[in-house]
Design a protein around this motif. Sequence first.
Motif, PDB file in Angstrom:
ATOM      1  N   PHE A  36       0.854  -1.183   0.000  1.00 20.36           N
ATOM      2  CA  PHE A  36       0.000   0.000   0.000  1.00 20.36           C
ATOM      3  C   PHE A  36       0.895   1.241   0.000  1.00 20.36           C
ATOM      4  O   PHE A  36       1.075   1.916   1.011  1.00 20.36           O
ATOM      5  N   GLU A  37       1.494   1.512  -1.150  1.00 21.56           N
ATOM      6  CA  GLU A  37       2.480   2.580  -1.249  1.00 21.56           C
ATOM      7  C   GLU A  37       2.429   3.230  -2.624  1.00 21.56           C
ATOM      8  O   GLU A  37       1.807   2.716  -3.562  1.00 21.56           O
ATOM      9  N   HIS A  38       3.098   4.352  -2.718  1.00 19.01           N
ATOM     10  CA  HIS A  38       3.307   5.016  -4.003  1.00 19.01           C
ATOM     11  C   HIS A  38       4.685   5.648  -3.965  1.00 19.01           C
ATOM     12  O   HIS A  38       5.054   6.295  -2.982  1.00 19.01           O
ATOM     13  N   ALA A  39       5.454   5.429  -5.024  1.00 22.89           N
ATOM     14  CA  ALA A  39       6.810   5.991  -5.118  1.00 22.89           C
ATOM     15  C   ALA A  39       7.656   5.608  -3.902  1.00 22.89           C
ATOM     16  O   ALA A  39       8.412   6.412  -3.376  1.00 22.89           O
ATOM     17  N   HIS A  40       7.492   4.366  -3.456  1.00 20.43           N
ATOM     18  CA  HIS A  40       8.256   3.821  -2.326  1.00 20.43           C
ATOM     19  C   HIS A  40       7.924   4.498  -1.002  1.00 20.43           C
ATOM     20  O   HIS A  40       8.662   4.346  -0.021  1.00 20.43           O
ATOM     21  N   VAL A  41       6.836   5.239  -0.950  1.00 21.46           N
ATOM     22  CA  VAL A  41       6.363   5.840   0.299  1.00 21.46           C
ATOM     23  C   VAL A  41       5.158   5.040   0.757  1.00 21.46           C
ATOM     24  O   VAL A  41       4.111   5.051   0.110  1.00 21.46           O
ATOM     25  N   ASN A  42       5.304   4.329   1.868  1.00 21.45           N
ATOM     26  CA  ASN A  42       4.224   3.499   2.373  1.00 21.45           C
ATOM     27  C   ASN A  42       3.229   4.366   3.136  1.00 21.45           C
ATOM     28  O   ASN A  42       3.593   5.107   4.049  1.00 21.45           O
ATOM     29  N   PHE A  43       1.963   4.253   2.772  1.00 24.61           N
ATOM     30  CA  PHE A  43       0.967   5.148   3.348  1.00 24.61           C
ATOM     31  C   PHE A  43       0.652   4.811   4.801  1.00 24.61           C
ATOM     32  O   PHE A  43       0.279   5.697   5.582  1.00 24.61           O
ATOM     33  N   ALA A  44       0.783   3.552   5.193  1.00 27.10           N
ATOM     34  CA  ALA A  44       0.570   3.190   6.594  1.00 27.10           C
ATOM     35  C   ALA A  44       1.647   3.819   7.470  1.00 27.10           C
ATOM     36  O   ALA A  44       1.365   4.397   8.524  1.00 27.10           O
ATOM     37  N   VAL A  45       2.895   3.703   7.021  1.00 31.59           N
ATOM     38  CA  VAL A  45       4.000   4.327   7.762  1.00 31.59           C
ATOM     39  C   VAL A  45       3.848   5.840   7.757  1.00 31.59           C
ATOM     40  O   VAL A  45       4.090   6.508   8.768  1.00 31.59           O
ATOM     41  N   ALA A  46       3.443   6.394   6.609  1.00 31.09           N
ATOM     42  CA  ALA A  46       3.264   7.842   6.507  1.00 31.09           C
ATOM     43  C   ALA A  46       2.225   8.337   7.506  1.00 31.09           C
ATOM     44  O   ALA A  46       2.402   9.383   8.145  1.00 31.09           O
ATOM     45  N   ALA A  47       1.126   7.592   7.641  1.00 30.54           N
ATOM     46  CA  ALA A  47       0.081   7.989   8.585  1.00 30.54           C
ATOM     47  C   ALA A  47       0.598   7.982  10.016  1.00 30.54           C
ATOM     48  O   ALA A  47       0.308   8.892  10.814  1.00 30.54           O
ATOM     49  N   LEU A  48       1.389   6.968  10.357  1.00 37.01           N
ATOM     50  CA  LEU A  48       1.929   6.878  11.711  1.00 37.01           C
ATOM     51  C   LEU A  48       2.945   7.986  11.978  1.00 37.01           C
ATOM     52  O   LEU A  48       2.980   8.560  13.076  1.00 37.01           O
ATOM     53  N   ILE A  49       3.771   8.287  10.979  1.00 40.21           N
ATOM     54  CA  ILE A  49       4.743   9.376  11.140  1.00 40.21           C
ATOM     55  C   ILE A  49       4.004  10.706  11.288  1.00 40.21           C
ATOM     56  O   ILE A  49       4.415  11.582  12.056  1.00 40.21           O
ATOM     57  N   TRP A  50       2.873  10.845  10.568  1.00 37.31           N
ATOM     58  CA  TRP A  50       2.073  12.058  10.717  1.00 37.31           C
ATOM     59  C   TRP A  50       1.597  12.192  12.167  1.00 37.31           C
ATOM     60  O   TRP A  50       1.641  13.281  12.740  1.00 37.31           O
ATOM     61  N   PHE A  51       1.165  11.085  12.760  1.00 35.61           N
ATOM     62  CA  PHE A  51       0.744  11.112  14.155  1.00 35.61           C
ATOM     63  C   PHE A  51       1.888  11.550  15.064  1.00 35.61           C
ATOM     64  O   PHE A  51       1.673  12.249  16.063  1.00 35.61           O
ATOM     65  N   MET A  52       3.101  11.145  14.721  1.00 38.14           N
ATOM     66  CA  MET A  52       4.256  11.510  15.542  1.00 38.14           C
ATOM     67  C   MET A  52       4.589  12.989  15.418  1.00 38.14           C
ATOM     68  O   MET A  52       4.939  13.653  16.394  1.00 38.14           O
ATOM     69  N   ILE A  53       4.490  13.510  14.202  1.00 43.39           N
ATOM     70  CA  ILE A  53       4.995  14.846  13.921  1.00 43.39           C
ATOM     71  C   ILE A  53       3.968  15.946  14.200  1.00 43.39           C
ATOM     72  O   ILE A  53       4.324  17.040  14.619  1.00 43.39           O
ATOM     73  N   TYR A  54       2.702  15.644  13.993  1.00 44.97           N
ATOM     74  CA  TYR A  54       1.660  16.660  14.161  1.00 44.97           C
ATOM     75  C   TYR A  54       1.713  17.371  15.516  1.00 44.97           C
ATOM     76  O   TYR A  54       1.626  18.608  15.575  1.00 44.97           O
ATOM     77  N   PRO A  55       1.895  16.637  16.652  1.00 43.31           N
ATOM     78  CA  PRO A  55       1.971  17.349  17.929  1.00 43.31           C
ATOM     79  C   PRO A  55       3.125  18.342  17.998  1.00 43.31           C
ATOM     80  O   PRO A  55       3.028  19.364  18.691  1.00 43.31           O
ATOM     81  N   MET A  56       4.236  18.054  17.288  1.00 40.08           N
ATOM     82  CA  MET A  56       5.348  19.000  17.275  1.00 40.08           C
ATOM     83  C   MET A  56       4.999  20.223  16.436  1.00 40.08           C
ATOM     84  O   MET A  56       5.305  21.362  16.786  1.00 40.08           O
ATOM     85  N   MET A  57       4.321  19.981  15.302  1.00 36.85           N
ATOM     86  CA  MET A  57       3.981  21.084  14.406  1.00 36.85           C
ATOM     87  C   MET A  57       2.989  22.044  15.045  1.00 36.85           C
ATOM     88  O   MET A  57       2.982  23.237  14.738  1.00 36.85           O
ATOM     89  N   VAL A  58       2.128  21.531  15.931  1.00 35.08           N
ATOM     90  CA  VAL A  58       1.184  22.391  16.633  1.00 35.08           C
ATOM     91  C   VAL A  58       1.919  23.433  17.471  1.00 35.08           C
ATOM     92  O   VAL A  58       1.408  24.529  17.728  1.00 35.08           O
TER      93      VAL A  58
END
Length: 341
Positions: A36-58
């Motif tokens: 479940f990826e595009h251009a070698h970017v896995n969307f499941a991993v991307a979603a989890l990394i988003w969860f990690m980074i969003y609190p910092m971006m706030v």
Amino acid sequence: MGVFERYLSLWVALAIVAGVVLGKAAPDLFSAIAEFEHAHVNFAVAALIWFMIYPMMVQIEFSSLTQVRKNPNGLWLTLAVNWLVKPFSMAALGVLFFKYVFAGLVDPASASEYIAGMILLGVAPCTAMVFVWSQLVKGDLNYTLVQVSLNDIIMVFAFAPIAALLLGVGDIEVPWATLLLSTVLYVMLPLVSGVLTRSWILSRAGHPGMDRFVARLKPYSTAGLLATVVLLFAFQATAILDKPFIIALIAVPLVIQSYGIFAVTFLAARRLKLPFEIAAPACLIGTSNFFELAVAVAITLFGLDSGAALATVVGVLVEVPVMLSLVHISNRTRHLFSESA
């Protein structure tokens, strides 16, 4: 720091074990997730990394970004280490170990591919996870954003020629889709979401409400980190169990590179008298890698089942445990640096 955060390294170790066990027990499931990826970017991993980074971006305050120019040495240090030191030290360590130290343990053709994969890791500085490490050392997130942004801009122009030089090949075609998609998913979307959220909460609840919101998000960020570790190790469970010796060999120079780059940056930051909240993220940025880009180029140049691709994957596997240890070292040496006024 709560009990959970205090023993984060233990939870990561358990997540690694869980990932390998689950990956071996349910290979079809994790193969499906991996696809479940595009251009070698896995969307499941991307979603989890988003969860990690969003609190910092706030927590990013655009009004504070102008303060970066008051102490530009942290930026210069980051750029010098990432582009003038790290790629070349990684190439040197690869040659040292796989052409000499491990020469009798691997065949020459495989050794060359392992070196190539390590070089690709060395030329690809991290974009996303840097914010996690910066948060764990209580770094200046505004400054970290500028450091990451400059690295990304330089990577557009410098990645291909440096990689081509060190690999001894012709022109390398940069996988633009991987680079752009990763930047959008890992930096732009969390940043825009964070800025909009921050503006909305501050307008209604002020800074106390903002502090409460960030505190509530913290467990989700840590959970995202652990789930990411489980996924990454589950994806590679077969390789880990089938080739433990080769993976261990590749990990040796990668780990030495990480601690070596950290030490060089640490000493330079001390010499430059950088405050801790700038120095610590600078040390950590230089030691982490943009693994999606490295994996994509390795597969394009050498093939999916190549030694180069395997080396980039090993880079992914060793990064989180090594970076957590460096976060611990950073926090234990805070007293050696000043604090910003």
